[in-house]
Design a protein around this motif. Structure first.
Motif, PDB file in Angstrom:
ATOM      1  N   ASP A 275       0.793  -1.230   0.000  1.00 53.77           N
ATOM      2  CA  ASP A 275       0.000   0.000   0.000  1.00 53.77           C
ATOM      3  C   ASP A 275       0.821   1.273   0.000  1.00 53.77           C
ATOM      4  O   ASP A 275       0.420   2.275  -0.567  1.00 53.77           O
ATOM      5  CB  ASP A 275      -0.949   0.021   1.211  1.00 53.77           C
ATOM      6  CG  ASP A 275      -2.084  -0.967   1.012  1.00 53.77           C
ATOM      7  OD1 ASP A 275      -2.220  -1.475  -0.129  1.00 53.77           O
ATOM      8  OD2 ASP A 275      -2.811  -1.237   1.975  1.00 53.77           O
ATOM      9  N   THR A 276       1.973   1.228   0.662  1.00 53.35           N
ATOM     10  CA  THR A 276       2.761   2.460   0.758  1.00 53.35           C
ATOM     11  C   THR A 276       3.870   2.505  -0.296  1.00 53.35           C
ATOM     12  O   THR A 276       4.778   3.314  -0.215  1.00 53.35           O
ATOM     13  CB  THR A 276       3.408   2.580   2.146  1.00 53.35           C
ATOM     14  OG1 THR A 276       4.063   1.337   2.426  1.00 53.35           O
ATOM     15  CG2 THR A 276       2.383   2.845   3.224  1.00 53.35           C
ATOM     16  N   LYS A 278       5.112   2.858  -4.264  1.00 51.65           N
ATOM     17  CA  LYS A 278       4.839   3.285  -5.625  1.00 51.65           C
ATOM     18  C   LYS A 278       5.571   2.304  -6.539  1.00 51.65           C
ATOM     19  O   LYS A 278       6.783   2.133  -6.427  1.00 51.65           O
ATOM     20  CB  LYS A 278       5.438   4.671  -5.744  1.00 51.65           C
ATOM     21  CG  LYS A 278       4.822   5.704  -6.605  1.00 51.65           C
ATOM     22  CD  LYS A 278       3.458   6.160  -6.402  1.00 51.65           C
ATOM     23  CE  LYS A 278       3.136   7.151  -7.525  1.00 51.65           C
ATOM     24  NZ  LYS A 278       1.904   6.902  -8.217  1.00 51.65           N
ATOM     25  N   GLN A 279       4.813   1.626  -7.409  1.00 51.04           N
ATOM     26  CA  GLN A 279       5.437   0.606  -8.257  1.00 51.04           C
ATOM     27  C   GLN A 279       5.496   1.035  -9.722  1.00 51.04           C
ATOM     28  O   GLN A 279       4.505   1.510 -10.263  1.00 51.04           O
ATOM     29  CB  GLN A 279       4.648  -0.699  -8.186  1.00 51.04           C
ATOM     30  CG  GLN A 279       4.480  -1.270  -6.799  1.00 51.04           C
ATOM     31  CD  GLN A 279       3.566  -2.483  -6.840  1.00 51.04           C
ATOM     32  OE1 GLN A 279       3.972  -3.563  -7.238  1.00 51.04           O
ATOM     33  NE2 GLN A 279       2.317  -2.300  -6.461  1.00 51.04           N
ATOM     34  N   TYR A 280       6.650   0.831 -10.334  1.00 51.89           N
ATOM     35  CA  TYR A 280       6.831   1.173 -11.749  1.00 51.89           C
ATOM     36  C   TYR A 280       7.445   0.001 -12.502  1.00 51.89           C
ATOM     37  O   TYR A 280       8.041  -0.891 -11.902  1.00 51.89           O
ATOM     38  CB  TYR A 280       7.780   2.362 -11.890  1.00 51.89           C
ATOM     39  CG  TYR A 280       7.205   3.672 -11.409  1.00 51.89           C
ATOM     40  CD1 TYR A 280       6.385   4.439 -12.230  1.00 51.89           C
ATOM     41  CD2 TYR A 280       7.493   4.139 -10.126  1.00 51.89           C
ATOM     42  CE1 TYR A 280       5.866   5.645 -11.792  1.00 51.89           C
ATOM     43  CE2 TYR A 280       6.976   5.347  -9.677  1.00 51.89           C
ATOM     44  CZ  TYR A 280       6.156   6.099 -10.522  1.00 51.89           C
ATOM     45  OH  TYR A 280       5.646   7.280 -10.081  1.00 51.89           O
ATOM     46  N   ARG A 406       7.341   5.238   3.167  1.00 55.63           N
ATOM     47  CA  ARG A 406       6.943   5.082   1.774  1.00 55.63           C
ATOM     48  C   ARG A 406       8.140   4.624   0.961  1.00 55.63           C
ATOM     49  O   ARG A 406       9.278   4.937   1.268  1.00 55.63           O
ATOM     50  CB  ARG A 406       6.417   6.400   1.231  1.00 55.63           C
ATOM     51  CG  ARG A 406       5.161   6.861   1.902  1.00 55.63           C
ATOM     52  CD  ARG A 406       4.595   8.059   1.191  1.00 55.63           C
ATOM     53  NE  ARG A 406       4.096   7.689  -0.130  1.00 55.63           N
ATOM     54  CZ  ARG A 406       2.921   7.100  -0.326  1.00 55.63           C
ATOM     55  NH1 ARG A 406       2.155   6.800   0.692  1.00 55.63           N
ATOM     56  NH2 ARG A 406       2.508   6.818  -1.536  1.00 55.63           N
ATOM     57  N   LEU A 408       9.706   3.120  -3.093  1.00 59.17           N
ATOM     58  CA  LEU A 408       9.599   3.125  -4.539  1.00 59.17           C
ATOM     59  C   LEU A 408      10.163   1.799  -5.057  1.00 59.17           C
ATOM     60  O   LEU A 408      11.232   1.386  -4.630  1.00 59.17           O
ATOM     61  CB  LEU A 408      10.435   4.304  -5.059  1.00 59.17           C
ATOM     62  CG  LEU A 408      10.535   4.557  -6.545  1.00 59.17           C
ATOM     63  CD1 LEU A 408       9.175   4.949  -7.101  1.00 59.17           C
ATOM     64  CD2 LEU A 408      11.543   5.678  -6.804  1.00 59.17           C
ATOM     65  N   LYS A 431      -2.780  -4.259  -7.661  1.00 63.82           N
ATOM     66  CA  LYS A 431      -2.214  -2.918  -7.444  1.00 63.82           C
ATOM     67  C   LYS A 431      -1.482  -2.510  -8.709  1.00 63.82           C
ATOM     68  O   LYS A 431      -0.662  -3.262  -9.236  1.00 63.82           O
ATOM     69  CB  LYS A 431      -1.205  -2.941  -6.276  1.00 63.82           C
ATOM     70  CG  LYS A 431      -1.832  -3.022  -4.918  1.00 63.82           C
ATOM     71  CD  LYS A 431      -1.797  -1.695  -4.142  1.00 63.82           C
ATOM     72  CE  LYS A 431      -0.608  -0.819  -4.473  1.00 63.82           C
ATOM     73  NZ  LYS A 431      -0.470   0.392  -3.739  1.00 63.82           N
ATOM     74  N   GLU A 434       2.946   1.091 -12.694  1.00 66.45           N
ATOM     75  CA  GLU A 434       2.901   2.059 -13.787  1.00 66.45           C
ATOM     76  C   GLU A 434       4.130   2.042 -14.677  1.00 66.45           C
ATOM     77  O   GLU A 434       5.224   1.747 -14.215  1.00 66.45           O
ATOM     78  CB  GLU A 434       2.687   3.455 -13.221  1.00 66.45           C
ATOM     79  CG  GLU A 434       1.273   3.602 -12.697  1.00 66.45           C
ATOM     80  CD  GLU A 434       1.003   4.958 -12.111  1.00 66.45           C
ATOM     81  OE1 GLU A 434       1.121   5.938 -12.860  1.00 66.45           O
ATOM     82  OE2 GLU A 434       0.683   5.013 -10.922  1.00 66.45           O
ATOM     83  N   ILE A 444       8.003  10.687 -12.227  1.00 65.02           N
ATOM     84  CA  ILE A 444       8.288   9.985 -10.991  1.00 65.02           C
ATOM     85  C   ILE A 444       8.427  10.949  -9.804  1.00 65.02           C
ATOM     86  O   ILE A 444       8.279  10.575  -8.670  1.00 65.02           O
ATOM     87  CB  ILE A 444       9.569   9.122 -11.163  1.00 65.02           C
ATOM     88  CG1 ILE A 444       9.580   7.982 -10.147  1.00 65.02           C
ATOM     89  CG2 ILE A 444      10.817   9.957 -11.051  1.00 65.02           C
ATOM     90  CD1 ILE A 444      10.639   6.950 -10.442  1.00 65.02           C
TER      91      ILE A 444
END
Ligand code: ADP
Length: 445
Positions: A275-276, A278-280, A406, A408, A431, A434, A444
């Motif tokens: 949840d915390t 950010k996936q790329y 958080r 990345l 989830k 991106e 980003i």
């Protein structure tokens, strides 16, 4: 002395399994956890308790004073820097110290304070004035026995007459010798010899019997039988305690064999979450392009510390080399390294001496990634059949609930197959991952 773990004859392009499979790996992983662990793992879950006698009151303590320990022992506990009991200790300690003694089976992940708990229990029951073994602790390997021995020595530092004996291979005593040390720690084979054939120990005088790392123990051929044979020699009133980091059926079966009428304590591991995070993902064609993408990422965002995962040892060492050429401070962790070397690398990385840790799978288990702001999957995690390894994905980049900052995560995709794996991982966790264009990194920031 350094002790060799990894298998030396493995080829360089060896794929590192994501989960330890052999017992050797399990024991090595467990040792690594101990070597790199400097404090308790966070856990906010409730302890589950199953009492043998549901009518007896269930005590839990919030301080070590409440346990009315011998002053020398309490001093030992405080000198180790423990201020108050850990989650599992709050319940396990009063249970283990109760009169009459009760048996206990306890399970919680590594780093939650099990070892400290049973060492405290052993030392509080020992009578230092009696010069014979009263507490017996079994560990799965020589190295693990030494680690636990260290804890016993530290905590018992102020108990003047207290002595510890190591029943491990290589520790040869003269025939007819009788051990005067009050606490004995060892591996099942040697302990069994000392109790039966060699008669160095009188098992009938043992008051506390501890079986540590039961899950690692039963993975070794013969250990289970030896442990049961030792247990059978102990007197009726002997307190039996068993600890394990995991609790599969096989461990449970073994636990019930060696610990009659137990209380049971379990602490679920903290759930990991994406949840915390950010996936790329980044699309590349080969490892050179992946490396270029990595350089672009480094060129456009500030990365305090990153962990980069590769599928094989060969890729990992190639990548570490390339990154070094670009003047990054790189640490490399790979399966052929000795456990002590791995622990040293992890320590340096945690102290911030290196900013990038390149690693294959097996080594990364148990490393706290909380301090790492960026995780890069240079290769996506797949199992031995080439399917997405969701559990490993979560473990690499996931953070535990409230404590995780958080983060990345960047996944490097090469080709159709790899894209398909990514999609399946995305679907599994539901989830969004991106797309990231590393030639245009504005999005980003
Ligand atoms: P486990 O046996 O479950 O792996 P340990 O007993 O080895 O856990 O404890 C993990 C780490 O936490 C060790 O470094 C230990 O010294 C430390 N520790 C254990 N109990 C406490 C406590 N009550 N307070 C602070 N630190 C503790």
């Amino acid at each position: 002395c350094l002790l060799q773990f990894g298998k030396l004859h493995l080829k360089d392009d060896k794929v590192e399994p994501s989960t330890p499979e052999s017992n050797e790996d399990k024991a090595a992983q467990s040792l690594l956890n101990k070597l790199i662990r400097s404090n308790l793992v966070n856990n906010t879950n409730q302890v589950e308790v199953l009492q043998r006698d549901p009518n007896s009151p269930l005590y839990s303590v919030k301080s070590f004073e409440e346990l009315r320990l011998k002053p020398d022992l309490l001093k030992g506990v405080y000198t180790m820097g423990f201020n108050r009991p850990s989650k599992i200790q709050e319940t396990a300690l009063p249970m283990m110290l109760a009169e009459p003694p009760q048996n206990l089976i306890a399970q919680s992940q590594s780093g939650t304070g099990k070892t400290a708990a049973f060492v405290l229990a052993m030392l509080s029951r020992v009578d230092p004035a009696s010069r014979f073994p009263q507490c017996l602790c079994l560990s799965p390997t020589y190295e693990l026995a030494l680690q636990t021995g260290k804890v016993i020595e530290q905590m018992g530092k102020f108990s003047k007459e207290l002595k510890l004996a190591y029943a491990v291979r290589g520790n040869k005593l003269e025939r007819g010798h009788k051990i005067s040390e009050q606490v004995v720690i060892g591996t099942p084979g040697t302990v069994l010899d000392w109790c039966s054939k060699l008669r160095f120990i009188d098992p009938k005088k043992i008051k506390v019997f501890v079986l540590d790392e039961a899950d690692v123990m039963i993975a070794t051929q013969g250990h289970q039988d030896q442990s049961v044979r030792i247990q059978k020699m102990l007197p009726k009133g002997c307190q039996m305690l068993l600890f394990s980091a995991t609790f599969e059926e096989s461990v449970w079966g073994f636990a019930q064999k060696v610990v009659p009428e137990p209380n049971i304590i379990k602490l679920k591991r903290e759930e990991e979450t994406l949840d915390t995070i950010k996936q790329y993902y980044v699309v590349c064609n080969n490892k050179e392009e992946k490396f270029q993408a990595l350089c672009n990422i480094y060129g456009s965002i500030t990365i305090a510390q990153a962990m980069i995962f590769c599928h094989t040892r060969k890729t990992a060492s190639w990548l570490a080399g390339e990154l070094s050429k670009e003047n990054h401070q790189v640490a490399l962790l790979s399966g052929e390294m000795m456990v002590e070397q791995r622990a040293a690398v992890i320590d340096r990385f945690r102290e911030g001496k290196e900013k990038v840790l390149v690693t294959t799978n097996v080594c990364a288990r148990g490393i706290d990634v909380e301090q790492v702001s960026v995780v890069i999957n240079f290769d996506l995690p797949v199992d031995k059949d080439g399917n997405p390894d969701n559990e490993t994905y979560l473990h690499r980049i996931g953070r535990t609930g409230r404590f995780g900052k958080r983060g990345l995560a960047i996944n490097m995709v090469d080709g159709k197959h790899s894209m398909n794996i990514l999609k399946r991982i995305q679907e599994h966790f539901n989830k969004r991952i991106e797309h990231l264009d590393t030639d245009d990194m504005d999005e980003i920031e």
